[in-house]
Design an enzyme around this catalytic site. Structure first.
Site, mmCIF file in Angstrom:
data_model
loop_
_atom_site.group_PDB
_atom_site.id
_atom_site.type_symbol
_atom_site.label_atom_id
_atom_site.label_comp_id
_atom_site.label_asym_id
_atom_site.label_seq_id
_atom_site.Cartn_x
_atom_site.Cartn_y
_atom_site.Cartn_z
ATOM 1 N N ASP A 118 -24.251 153.844 122.681
ATOM 2 C CA ASP A 118 -23.740 152.618 123.281
ATOM 3 C C ASP A 118 -22.723 152.935 124.374
ATOM 4 O O ASP A 118 -21.555 153.216 124.074
ATOM 5 C CB ASP A 118 -23.086 151.765 122.168
ATOM 6 N N SER A 282 -22.737 145.885 142.044
ATOM 7 C CA SER A 282 -24.022 145.878 142.757
ATOM 8 C C SER A 282 -23.874 144.934 143.942
ATOM 9 O O SER A 282 -23.471 143.775 143.750
ATOM 10 C CB SER A 282 -25.123 145.354 141.826
HETATM 11 C C1 LIG Z 1 -26.288 144.269 115.123
HETATM 12 S S1 LIG Z 1 -27.009 145.486 116.035
HETATM 13 C C2 LIG Z 1 -25.840 145.937 117.273
HETATM 14 C C3 LIG Z 1 -26.174 146.965 118.157
HETATM 15 C C4 LIG Z 1 -25.272 147.322 119.147
HETATM 16 C C5 LIG Z 1 -24.070 146.661 119.241
HETATM 17 C C6 LIG Z 1 -23.082 147.053 120.324
HETATM 18 N N1 LIG Z 1 -23.359 146.386 121.583
HETATM 19 C C7 LIG Z 1 -23.690 144.985 121.505
HETATM 20 C C8 LIG Z 1 -23.153 144.143 122.662
HETATM 21 O O1 LIG Z 1 -22.082 143.455 122.224
HETATM 22 C C9 LIG Z 1 -23.747 145.620 118.370
HETATM 23 C C10 LIG Z 1 -24.649 145.253 117.377
#
Ligand SMILES: CSc1ccc(CNCCO)cc1
Length: 413
Positions: A118, A282
Protein backbone atom coordinates in the site's frame (compact mmCIF):
# COMPACT_ATOMS: atom_id res chain seq x y z
CA UNK A 1 24.12 -6.76 3.97
CA UNK A 2 26.54 -8.82 1.83
CA UNK A 3 29.67 -9.85 3.75
CA UNK A 4 32.87 -7.92 3.24
CA UNK A 5 34.57 -11.04 1.90
CA UNK A 6 31.72 -11.49 -0.58
CA UNK A 7 32.01 -7.92 -1.74
CA UNK A 8 35.80 -8.11 -1.92
CA UNK A 9 35.57 -11.29 -3.94
CA UNK A 10 33.17 -9.51 -6.23
CA UNK A 11 35.52 -6.56 -6.63
CA UNK A 12 38.43 -8.89 -7.23
CA UNK A 13 36.42 -10.64 -9.92
CA UNK A 14 35.76 -7.37 -11.68
CA UNK A 15 39.45 -6.55 -11.61
CA UNK A 16 38.77 -3.57 -9.37
CA UNK A 17 41.38 -4.81 -6.91
CA UNK A 18 43.91 -5.64 -9.61
CA UNK A 19 46.93 -3.47 -10.28
CA UNK A 20 46.18 0.04 -11.54
CA UNK A 21 48.31 -0.97 -14.52
CA UNK A 22 47.13 -4.14 -16.17
CA UNK A 23 46.67 -5.90 -19.47
CA UNK A 24 50.13 -4.89 -20.73
CA UNK A 25 49.93 -4.66 -24.49
CA UNK A 26 52.83 -6.67 -25.87
CA UNK A 27 54.92 -4.43 -28.03
CA UNK A 28 56.46 -5.49 -31.32
CA UNK A 29 59.83 -7.19 -31.17
CA UNK A 30 62.27 -5.18 -33.20
CA UNK A 31 65.61 -6.90 -33.48
CA UNK A 32 66.50 -7.93 -29.97
CA UNK A 33 64.42 -5.34 -28.12
CA UNK A 34 60.85 -5.65 -26.96
CA UNK A 35 58.70 -2.72 -25.91
CA UNK A 36 55.78 -3.31 -23.56
CA UNK A 37 53.19 -0.57 -23.23
CA UNK A 38 51.16 -0.55 -20.03
CA UNK A 39 47.57 0.71 -19.92
CA UNK A 40 45.62 1.94 -16.92
CA UNK A 41 43.13 -0.54 -15.47
CA UNK A 42 40.01 1.61 -15.65
CA UNK A 43 38.24 -0.70 -13.22
CA UNK A 44 40.84 -0.28 -10.44
CA UNK A 45 38.97 0.89 -7.38
CA UNK A 46 41.54 3.59 -6.84
CA UNK A 47 44.55 3.66 -4.54
CA UNK A 48 43.02 2.33 -1.34
CA UNK A 49 45.39 0.79 1.15
CA UNK A 50 42.83 -1.41 2.86
CA UNK A 51 41.84 -2.96 -0.50
CA UNK A 52 45.51 -3.60 -1.38
CA UNK A 53 46.19 -5.08 2.05
CA UNK A 54 42.98 -7.16 2.03
CA UNK A 55 43.88 -8.44 -1.43
CA UNK A 56 47.12 -9.86 -0.06
CA UNK A 57 45.23 -11.69 2.70
CA UNK A 58 42.70 -13.03 0.19
CA UNK A 59 45.45 -14.00 -2.25
CA UNK A 60 47.13 -16.17 0.34
CA UNK A 61 43.91 -17.43 1.89
CA UNK A 62 44.63 -15.77 5.22
CA UNK A 63 41.64 -14.48 7.27
CA UNK A 64 41.17 -10.73 6.93
CA UNK A 65 41.80 -9.21 10.41
CA UNK A 66 38.75 -7.53 12.02
CA UNK A 67 39.92 -3.95 11.84
CA UNK A 68 40.99 -4.39 8.21
CA UNK A 69 37.62 -5.92 7.41
CA UNK A 70 35.91 -2.93 9.06
CA UNK A 71 38.14 -0.51 7.11
CA UNK A 72 37.26 -2.29 3.87
CA UNK A 73 33.54 -2.30 4.69
CA UNK A 74 33.66 1.44 5.41
CA UNK A 75 35.55 2.05 2.18
CA UNK A 76 33.10 -0.08 0.20
CA UNK A 77 30.24 1.98 1.61
CA UNK A 78 32.01 5.29 0.91
CA UNK A 79 32.56 4.13 -2.68
CA UNK A 80 28.98 2.93 -2.92
CA UNK A 81 30.30 -0.50 -3.86
CA UNK A 82 28.42 -2.27 -1.07
CA UNK A 83 24.97 -2.05 -2.60
CA UNK A 84 23.95 -5.29 -4.19
CA UNK A 85 20.48 -6.12 -3.07
CA UNK A 86 17.34 -6.19 -5.19
CA UNK A 87 14.02 -8.00 -4.91
CA UNK A 88 11.12 -8.92 -7.17
CA UNK A 89 7.71 -10.28 -6.17
CA UNK A 90 4.44 -11.07 -7.95
CA UNK A 91 1.32 -8.99 -7.23
CA UNK A 92 -1.82 -11.09 -7.67
CA UNK A 93 -5.17 -9.33 -8.11
CA UNK A 94 -8.13 -10.22 -5.92
CA UNK A 95 -11.54 -10.35 -7.62
CA UNK A 96 -12.23 -7.26 -9.81
CA UNK A 97 -8.64 -6.13 -9.11
CA UNK A 98 -10.02 -4.80 -5.81
CA UNK A 99 -6.55 -5.21 -4.33
CA UNK A 100 -3.26 -6.89 -5.22
CA UNK A 101 -1.60 -9.35 -2.84
CA UNK A 102 2.08 -10.36 -2.65
CA UNK A 103 3.82 -13.09 -0.61
CA UNK A 104 6.00 -11.77 2.23
CA UNK A 105 8.10 -14.06 4.43
CA UNK A 106 8.43 -13.04 8.06
CA UNK A 107 10.61 -14.55 10.78
CA UNK A 108 12.75 -17.66 11.21
CA UNK A 109 11.69 -20.16 10.01
CA UNK A 110 9.79 -18.14 7.40
CA UNK A 111 6.09 -17.55 7.88
CA UNK A 112 4.71 -16.47 4.50
CA UNK A 113 1.69 -14.15 4.44
CA UNK A 114 -0.13 -12.48 1.54
CA UNK A 115 0.08 -8.72 2.03
CA UNK A 116 -1.44 -5.75 0.21
CA UNK A 117 1.45 -3.42 -0.74
CA UNK A 118 0.00 0.00 0.00
CA UNK A 119 1.84 3.11 -1.23
CA UNK A 120 -0.89 5.13 0.56
CA UNK A 121 0.14 4.15 4.11
CA UNK A 122 3.30 3.32 6.09
CA UNK A 123 2.54 0.50 8.53
CA UNK A 124 3.45 -3.15 7.95
CA UNK A 125 0.75 -4.90 9.94
CA UNK A 126 -0.40 -8.51 9.94
CA UNK A 127 -3.10 -10.79 11.23
CA UNK A 128 -1.37 -12.64 14.07
CA UNK A 129 -1.64 -15.08 16.93
CA UNK A 130 -2.83 -12.04 18.92
CA UNK A 131 -5.80 -11.33 16.63
CA UNK A 132 -9.06 -12.44 18.26
CA UNK A 133 -10.09 -15.77 16.78
CA UNK A 134 -13.54 -14.37 15.97
CA UNK A 135 -11.89 -11.76 13.76
CA UNK A 136 -9.82 -14.27 11.80
CA UNK A 137 -11.84 -15.86 9.00
CA UNK A 138 -9.48 -17.57 6.57
CA UNK A 139 -6.42 -15.33 6.96
CA UNK A 140 -2.92 -16.72 7.59
CA UNK A 141 -1.52 -15.38 10.86
CA UNK A 142 2.01 -14.45 11.97
CA UNK A 143 3.04 -16.06 15.24
CA UNK A 144 6.07 -14.24 16.71
CA UNK A 145 6.53 -16.90 19.40
CA UNK A 146 7.43 -19.33 16.61
CA UNK A 147 10.12 -17.06 15.16
CA UNK A 148 13.65 -17.20 16.63
CA UNK A 149 14.39 -13.75 15.20
CA UNK A 150 11.25 -12.02 16.53
CA UNK A 151 11.76 -9.43 19.27
CA UNK A 152 8.89 -7.70 21.08
CA UNK A 153 9.17 -3.91 20.77
CA UNK A 154 8.36 -3.32 24.41
CA UNK A 155 5.63 -0.74 25.07
CA UNK A 156 5.04 -0.03 21.39
CA UNK A 157 1.53 0.19 19.95
CA UNK A 158 -0.02 1.14 16.63
CA UNK A 159 -3.46 2.16 15.44
CA UNK A 160 -4.51 3.01 11.88
CA UNK A 161 -7.67 4.07 10.05
CA UNK A 162 -7.98 4.09 6.27
CA UNK A 163 -9.90 6.29 3.89
CA UNK A 164 -12.43 3.54 3.25
CA UNK A 165 -13.39 3.44 6.95
CA UNK A 166 -11.49 0.26 7.81
CA UNK A 167 -9.08 0.16 10.77
CA UNK A 168 -6.75 -2.01 12.86
CA UNK A 169 -4.45 -1.73 15.89
CA UNK A 170 -2.14 -3.72 18.14
CA UNK A 171 1.38 -4.43 19.40
CA UNK A 172 4.77 -4.40 17.64
CA UNK A 173 7.61 -6.85 17.03
CA UNK A 174 10.75 -6.55 14.98
CA UNK A 175 11.69 -9.47 12.77
CA UNK A 176 13.38 -10.46 9.52
CA UNK A 177 11.22 -9.70 6.47
CA UNK A 178 11.95 -11.15 3.01
CA UNK A 179 10.29 -10.00 -0.21
CA UNK A 180 11.23 -11.60 -3.51
CA UNK A 181 14.72 -12.59 -2.35
CA UNK A 182 15.41 -9.29 -0.56
CA UNK A 183 15.87 -9.90 3.19
CA UNK A 184 15.86 -7.09 5.73
CA UNK A 185 16.43 -7.63 9.45
CA UNK A 186 14.77 -5.87 12.36
CA UNK A 187 11.79 -4.60 10.40
CA UNK A 188 8.81 -3.42 12.50
CA UNK A 189 6.06 -6.03 12.11
CA UNK A 190 2.85 -4.71 13.64
CA UNK A 191 0.71 -7.46 15.16
CA UNK A 192 -3.06 -6.91 14.94
CA UNK A 193 -4.90 -7.20 18.25
CA UNK A 194 -7.97 -5.58 16.66
CA UNK A 195 -9.16 -5.48 13.02
CA UNK A 196 -12.35 -3.92 11.65
CA UNK A 197 -14.96 -6.11 10.02
CA UNK A 198 -13.82 -5.01 6.53
CA UNK A 199 -10.51 -6.80 7.08
CA UNK A 200 -12.10 -9.89 8.61
CA UNK A 201 -14.20 -10.13 5.44
CA UNK A 202 -11.09 -10.17 3.21
CA UNK A 203 -10.16 -13.83 3.71
CA UNK A 204 -7.18 -13.68 1.36
CA UNK A 205 -5.62 -10.53 2.82
CA UNK A 206 -3.27 -11.26 5.74
CA UNK A 207 -2.19 -7.66 6.27
CA UNK A 208 -0.75 -4.55 4.66
CA UNK A 209 2.80 -3.51 3.80
CA UNK A 210 3.03 0.28 3.80
CA UNK A 211 5.22 1.90 1.14
CA UNK A 212 4.40 5.58 1.74
CA UNK A 213 6.89 7.70 3.74
CA UNK A 214 7.89 6.64 7.26
CA UNK A 215 6.77 10.05 8.56
CA UNK A 216 3.19 8.74 8.73
CA UNK A 217 3.95 5.40 10.40
CA UNK A 218 1.58 5.14 13.39
CA UNK A 219 3.77 3.26 15.91
CA UNK A 220 4.04 5.01 19.28
CA UNK A 221 5.99 6.11 21.30
CA UNK A 222 8.77 5.49 18.74
CA UNK A 223 7.76 5.81 15.07
CA UNK A 224 9.09 2.95 12.92
CA UNK A 225 10.52 2.83 9.40
CA UNK A 226 8.83 1.19 6.43
CA UNK A 227 10.26 -1.95 4.87
CA UNK A 228 11.49 0.18 1.94
CA UNK A 229 13.31 2.65 4.22
CA UNK A 230 14.89 -0.26 6.11
CA UNK A 231 15.95 -1.88 2.81
CA UNK A 232 17.31 1.29 1.18
CA UNK A 233 20.92 1.15 2.50
CA UNK A 234 21.47 -2.22 0.84
CA UNK A 235 19.53 -1.62 -2.38
CA UNK A 236 21.39 -1.07 -5.65
CA UNK A 237 19.17 1.94 -6.18
CA UNK A 238 16.74 3.62 -3.74
CA UNK A 239 13.68 2.79 -5.80
CA UNK A 240 10.80 0.36 -6.04
CA UNK A 241 8.49 -0.09 -9.01
CA UNK A 242 4.82 -1.06 -9.32
CA UNK A 243 3.76 -2.92 -12.46
CA UNK A 244 0.11 -3.78 -11.71
CA UNK A 245 -2.03 -5.36 -14.43
CA UNK A 246 -5.67 -5.62 -15.50
CA UNK A 247 -7.07 -8.95 -14.33
CA UNK A 248 -3.71 -10.68 -14.06
CA UNK A 249 -0.61 -10.79 -11.90
CA UNK A 250 1.76 -7.84 -11.96
CA UNK A 251 5.01 -7.23 -10.11
CA UNK A 252 6.73 -5.11 -7.48
CA UNK A 253 10.51 -4.75 -7.88
CA UNK A 254 12.87 -3.29 -5.29
CA UNK A 255 16.25 -1.70 -5.98
CA UNK A 256 16.17 -1.61 -9.76
CA UNK A 257 14.18 -0.52 -12.80
CA UNK A 258 13.36 -3.25 -15.34
CA UNK A 259 13.56 -1.31 -18.59
CA UNK A 260 12.03 -4.25 -20.48
CA UNK A 261 8.77 -3.85 -18.51
CA UNK A 262 7.57 -0.67 -20.23
CA UNK A 263 7.32 1.01 -23.63
CA UNK A 264 9.02 4.23 -24.63
CA UNK A 265 10.61 6.21 -21.83
CA UNK A 266 9.89 7.06 -18.23
CA UNK A 267 8.61 10.57 -17.48
CA UNK A 268 9.48 11.74 -13.99
CA UNK A 269 7.39 14.21 -12.02
CA UNK A 270 7.98 15.97 -8.69
CA UNK A 271 6.64 14.52 -5.44
CA UNK A 272 5.42 16.53 -2.44
CA UNK A 273 6.04 14.11 0.45
CA UNK A 274 5.25 16.70 3.15
CA UNK A 275 2.11 14.79 4.15
CA UNK A 276 3.82 11.41 3.95
CA UNK A 277 2.32 10.40 0.61
CA UNK A 278 3.60 10.09 -2.98
CA UNK A 279 1.71 13.24 -4.01
CA UNK A 280 2.08 14.73 -7.49
CA UNK A 281 0.19 16.99 -9.88
CA UNK A 282 -1.08 15.77 -13.23
CA UNK A 283 -1.31 18.80 -15.55
CA UNK A 284 -4.36 17.61 -17.44
CA UNK A 285 -6.72 14.90 -18.55
CA UNK A 286 -8.74 13.75 -21.54
CA UNK A 287 -11.82 11.59 -22.07
CA UNK A 288 -11.72 9.13 -24.96
CA UNK A 289 -10.15 10.63 -28.08
CA UNK A 290 -10.92 14.18 -26.85
CA UNK A 291 -8.34 16.91 -26.50
CA UNK A 292 -6.39 17.35 -23.27
CA UNK A 293 -8.20 19.54 -20.74
CA UNK A 294 -5.58 21.52 -18.81
CA UNK A 295 -7.39 21.10 -15.51
CA UNK A 296 -4.62 19.90 -13.20
CA UNK A 297 -5.27 17.05 -10.79
CA UNK A 298 -3.22 16.85 -7.57
CA UNK A 299 -3.32 13.46 -5.91
CA UNK A 300 -1.43 10.52 -4.44
CA UNK A 301 -0.16 7.41 -6.16
CA UNK A 302 -1.91 4.84 -3.99
CA UNK A 303 -1.62 1.11 -4.78
CA UNK A 304 -3.82 0.39 -1.72
CA UNK A 305 -6.84 2.16 -3.18
CA UNK A 306 -8.81 0.36 -5.88
CA UNK A 307 -10.33 3.21 -7.87
CA UNK A 308 -9.33 6.51 -9.48
CA UNK A 309 -10.85 9.29 -7.32
CA UNK A 310 -10.79 12.71 -8.98
CA UNK A 311 -12.57 16.10 -8.66
CA UNK A 312 -16.33 16.00 -9.28
CA UNK A 313 -15.97 18.27 -12.32
CA UNK A 314 -13.75 15.65 -13.96
CA UNK A 315 -16.10 12.82 -12.98
CA UNK A 316 -19.08 14.63 -14.49
CA UNK A 317 -17.17 15.33 -17.70
CA UNK A 318 -16.26 11.65 -18.01
CA UNK A 319 -19.70 10.16 -17.41
CA UNK A 320 -21.42 12.80 -19.55
CA UNK A 321 -19.91 10.92 -22.51
CA UNK A 322 -21.73 7.71 -21.57
CA UNK A 323 -25.35 7.22 -22.42
CA UNK A 324 -27.29 5.65 -19.48
CA UNK A 325 -24.52 6.47 -16.98
CA UNK A 326 -26.02 8.00 -13.85
CA UNK A 327 -25.22 8.83 -10.25
CA UNK A 328 -26.86 6.12 -8.10
CA UNK A 329 -27.26 7.51 -4.58
CA UNK A 330 -27.88 4.00 -3.23
CA UNK A 331 -24.40 3.07 -4.47
CA UNK A 332 -22.92 6.52 -3.73
CA UNK A 333 -21.34 6.55 -7.13
CA UNK A 334 -21.75 6.56 -10.91
CA UNK A 335 -23.09 3.38 -12.47
CA UNK A 336 -23.88 2.32 -16.03
CA UNK A 337 -25.18 -0.75 -17.85
CA UNK A 338 -22.53 -3.48 -17.63
CA UNK A 339 -22.67 -3.91 -21.41
CA UNK A 340 -21.51 -0.31 -21.98
CA UNK A 341 -18.42 0.24 -24.09
CA UNK A 342 -16.56 2.85 -22.01
CA UNK A 343 -14.32 5.68 -23.27
CA UNK A 344 -10.70 5.70 -22.11
CA UNK A 345 -9.41 8.22 -19.54
CA UNK A 346 -6.03 9.88 -20.08
CA UNK A 347 -4.04 11.59 -17.32
CA UNK A 348 -1.01 13.69 -18.12
CA UNK A 349 2.32 13.18 -16.35
CA UNK A 350 4.67 16.03 -17.18
CA UNK A 351 4.72 16.26 -20.98
CA UNK A 352 3.60 12.65 -21.41
CA UNK A 353 0.28 10.88 -20.97
CA UNK A 354 -1.02 7.63 -19.51
CA UNK A 355 -4.12 6.21 -21.20
CA UNK A 356 -6.47 4.10 -19.06
CA UNK A 357 -8.39 1.82 -21.47
CA UNK A 358 -12.18 2.04 -21.08
CA UNK A 359 -12.49 -1.58 -19.93
CA UNK A 360 -10.33 -0.77 -16.87
CA UNK A 361 -13.07 1.69 -15.83
CA UNK A 362 -15.77 -0.97 -15.49
CA UNK A 363 -15.05 -1.89 -11.88
CA UNK A 364 -17.73 -4.43 -10.95
CA UNK A 365 -21.45 -5.27 -11.04
CA UNK A 366 -23.41 -3.54 -8.26
CA UNK A 367 -25.82 -6.48 -7.90
CA UNK A 368 -25.94 -10.20 -8.53
CA UNK A 369 -28.15 -9.55 -11.57
CA UNK A 370 -25.05 -7.93 -13.08
CA UNK A 371 -27.12 -5.43 -15.08
CA UNK A 372 -25.68 -2.29 -13.49
CA UNK A 373 -21.91 -1.78 -13.06
CA UNK A 374 -19.97 0.56 -10.76
CA UNK A 375 -17.53 2.98 -12.36
CA UNK A 376 -13.79 2.82 -11.73
CA UNK A 377 -13.66 6.63 -11.75
CA UNK A 378 -15.46 8.32 -8.85
CA UNK A 379 -15.36 11.58 -6.92
CA UNK A 380 -12.62 12.60 -4.45
CA UNK A 381 -15.23 14.76 -2.68
CA UNK A 382 -14.32 15.32 0.97
CA UNK A 383 -10.83 13.78 0.78
CA UNK A 384 -8.96 17.00 0.05
CA UNK A 385 -6.90 15.58 -2.81
CA UNK A 386 -7.31 13.03 -5.60
CA UNK A 387 -6.27 9.39 -5.42
CA UNK A 388 -4.57 7.66 -8.35
CA UNK A 389 -5.51 4.16 -7.24
CA UNK A 390 -5.12 0.84 -9.03
CA UNK A 391 -7.48 1.77 -11.91
CA UNK A 392 -4.97 4.50 -12.87
CA UNK A 393 -1.71 2.82 -11.84
CA UNK A 394 -2.31 -0.50 -13.63
CA UNK A 395 -2.24 1.40 -16.95
CA UNK A 396 1.39 2.35 -16.25
CA UNK A 397 4.82 1.17 -15.12
CA UNK A 398 5.43 3.33 -12.04
CA UNK A 399 8.79 4.13 -10.43
CA UNK A 400 8.67 5.21 -6.78
CA UNK A 401 12.05 6.93 -6.49
CA UNK A 402 12.96 7.24 -2.81
CA UNK A 403 16.28 9.02 -3.30
CA UNK A 404 17.15 12.30 -1.57
CA UNK A 405 14.63 14.13 -3.78
CA UNK A 406 11.74 11.67 -4.11
CA UNK A 407 10.00 11.62 -7.47
CA UNK A 408 7.59 9.44 -9.45
CA UNK A 409 8.29 8.00 -12.88
CA UNK A 410 5.55 6.86 -15.25
CA UNK A 411 5.73 4.96 -18.52
CA UNK A 412 3.13 3.35 -20.75
CA UNK A 413 3.33 -0.43 -21.23
C1 LIG B 1 -10.60 -3.96 3.85
S1 LIG B 1 -9.43 -4.25 2.67
C2 LIG B 1 -8.36 -2.85 2.68
C3 LIG B 1 -7.26 -2.84 1.82
C4 LIG B 1 -6.42 -1.74 1.80
C5 LIG B 1 -6.67 -0.68 2.64
C6 LIG B 1 -5.74 0.52 2.62
N1 LIG B 1 -6.10 1.47 1.58
C7 LIG B 1 -7.51 1.75 1.42
C8 LIG B 1 -7.82 3.20 1.06
O1 LIG B 1 -8.28 3.82 2.16
C9 LIG B 1 -7.78 -0.68 3.49
C10 LIG B 1 -8.63 -1.78 3.51
Amino acid sequence: MPSTAFLLAGLAATGALASPLAHPRVGTAVGQSLSVEQVRNAQFAGRHGPFALAKAYIKYGAPVPGDLSAAVARLLQELGLDKRATGSVVATPAQYDAEYLSPVSIGTPAQTLMLDFDTGSSDLWVFSSETPKSSVQGQTVYNPSKSSTAKKLSGATWKISYGDGSSSSGSVYTDKVTIGGLSVSNVAVESAQKVSREFTAEADLDGLLGLAFSSINTVQPTQQKTFFDMAKPSLDSAVFTADLKYGKAGKYNFGYIDDSAYNGSLTYTAVDSSNGWWMFTSPGYAVGSGTLDSTSITGIADTGTTLLLVPSSVVTTYYKQIRNARYDSSQAGYVFPCSTSLPSFTYAVGNSQIVIPGKYINFAPVDSAGSSCFGGIQSDEGIGFSIFGDVALKAAFVVFDGSQSPRLGFASK
